[in-house]
Design a protein around this motif. Sequence first.
Motif, PDB file in Angstrom:
ATOM      1  N   ASP A   1     101.167  25.194  42.437  1.00 33.99           N
ATOM      2  CA  ASP A   1     101.486  24.469  43.672  1.00 33.99           C
ATOM      3  C   ASP A   1     102.016  25.453  44.714  1.00 33.99           C
ATOM      4  O   ASP A   1     102.263  26.629  44.425  1.00 33.99           O
ATOM      5  CB  ASP A   1     102.476  23.328  43.408  1.00 33.99           C
ATOM      6  CG  ASP A   1     103.844  23.801  42.915  1.00 33.99           C
ATOM      7  OD1 ASP A   1     104.326  24.854  43.365  1.00 33.99           O
ATOM      8  OD2 ASP A   1     104.447  23.091  42.082  1.00 33.99           O
ATOM      9  N   SER A   2     102.197  24.975  45.935  1.00 33.59           N
ATOM     10  CA  SER A   2     102.508  25.870  47.053  1.00 33.59           C
ATOM     11  C   SER A   2     103.826  26.612  46.864  1.00 33.59           C
ATOM     12  O   SER A   2     103.949  27.788  47.234  1.00 33.59           O
ATOM     13  CB  SER A   2     102.544  25.083  48.361  1.00 33.59           C
ATOM     14  OG  SER A   2     103.506  24.041  48.285  1.00 33.59           O
ATOM     15  N   GLU A   3     104.815  25.954  46.270  1.00 33.17           N
ATOM     16  CA  GLU A   3     106.107  26.602  46.058  1.00 33.17           C
ATOM     17  C   GLU A   3     105.992  27.708  45.012  1.00 33.17           C
ATOM     18  O   GLU A   3     106.571  28.790  45.156  1.00 33.17           O
ATOM     19  CB  GLU A   3     107.150  25.567  45.619  1.00 33.17           C
ATOM     20  CG  GLU A   3     108.572  26.111  45.493  1.00 33.17           C
ATOM     21  CD  GLU A   3     109.110  26.712  46.781  1.00 33.17           C
ATOM     22  OE1 GLU A   3     109.938  27.647  46.702  1.00 33.17           O
ATOM     23  OE2 GLU A   3     108.691  26.262  47.877  1.00 33.17           O
ATOM     24  N   GLU A   4     105.233  27.438  43.939  1.00 35.65           N
ATOM     25  CA  GLU A   4     105.026  28.463  42.914  1.00 35.65           C
ATOM     26  C   GLU A   4     104.231  29.636  43.475  1.00 35.65           C
ATOM     27  O   GLU A   4     104.525  30.805  43.167  1.00 35.65           O
ATOM     28  CB  GLU A   4     104.283  27.860  41.714  1.00 35.65           C
ATOM     29  CG  GLU A   4     105.113  26.895  40.882  1.00 35.65           C
ATOM     30  CD  GLU A   4     104.293  26.260  39.771  1.00 35.65           C
ATOM     31  OE1 GLU A   4     104.746  26.303  38.610  1.00 35.65           O
ATOM     32  OE2 GLU A   4     103.198  25.736  40.065  1.00 35.65           O
ATOM     33  N   VAL A   5     103.227  29.342  44.309  1.00 38.33           N
ATOM     34  CA  VAL A   5     102.442  30.400  44.939  1.00 38.33           C
ATOM     35  C   VAL A   5     103.342  31.313  45.763  1.00 38.33           C
ATOM     36  O   VAL A   5     103.267  32.546  45.678  1.00 38.33           O
ATOM     37  CB  VAL A   5     101.325  29.815  45.816  1.00 38.33           C
ATOM     38  CG1 VAL A   5     100.681  30.918  46.664  1.00 38.33           C
ATOM     39  CG2 VAL A   5     100.269  29.129  44.959  1.00 38.33           C
TER      40      VAL A   5
END
Length: 280
Positions: A17-21
């Motif tokens: 997801d965007s936060e992990e990316v």
Amino acid sequence: MQTVKQYFRKALSVRYDSEEVRAITNLVLEKKLNMQPYQLLMNEREILPDNQRVELCSIADRLSSGEPVQYILGEAEFCGATFHVTPDVLIPRPETAELVDWIVSEYKSAPSFRIMDIGTGSGCIAISIARMLPSSEISAVDVSAAALSVASSNAEINNVTIDFILADILNPDSQLPSSLDCIVSNPPYIMEKEKAEMEEHVLEHEPHLALFVSDSDPLLFYRTIARRATKLLKPGGSLFFEINAQFGRETVDMLSSLGFRNIELRKDFFGKDRMVKANL
């Protein structure tokens, strides 16, 4: 022309997801470019030398295939310290840090004590305890020579002394230290049938020897270690386990049947039964 960050976002978004990316991208760039987060933001469009750009894009491709960032970088953070990690050892988890904190809180007032870590892997438990309780005398056991090599290098990195022992806890003839104040273990506890529920990157990259136990006997390691602990611990000594959340009550009952007392089952920060302490 794409920036390196844009390349990472495109490559990693298929899996994270965007936060992990964002977190993974910043971690890689910080380590590889030796930049702090604010510097990364200020220099986002800086043109990198071709060799750095090629290396970073290769890392992004490896990440997109599911390879854990810790193995790619060769290190992981645990209990405020850096540990070398390879595919021969599990990546240290936050839940295990909770177990370390519990042990440290129990022994922080002791002038000295002897502890053995069974199934040490990267050495993260034994080494973290040694760092926080420098008066302790610690041994660490593993069946894998490759894992012990990693653990030994981590002891050097973190400037602590650990007695590393190559032994199979399931072998009743294996020679282990005795007169111990404490034994701790985070043994294999995931059943084979749980593989279908696991994340792909764990299954494909982390060592199965350290993860899985037979469906027919999920408490095999716990029961074996507990039985041996009755002979290796001093009277009143403590046994600490990280456990499969599905078998909290069963683990408690098993320990009770072997004569352990003051058995305490604790949940992790996800609210799952994860740790057990018992006194001999």
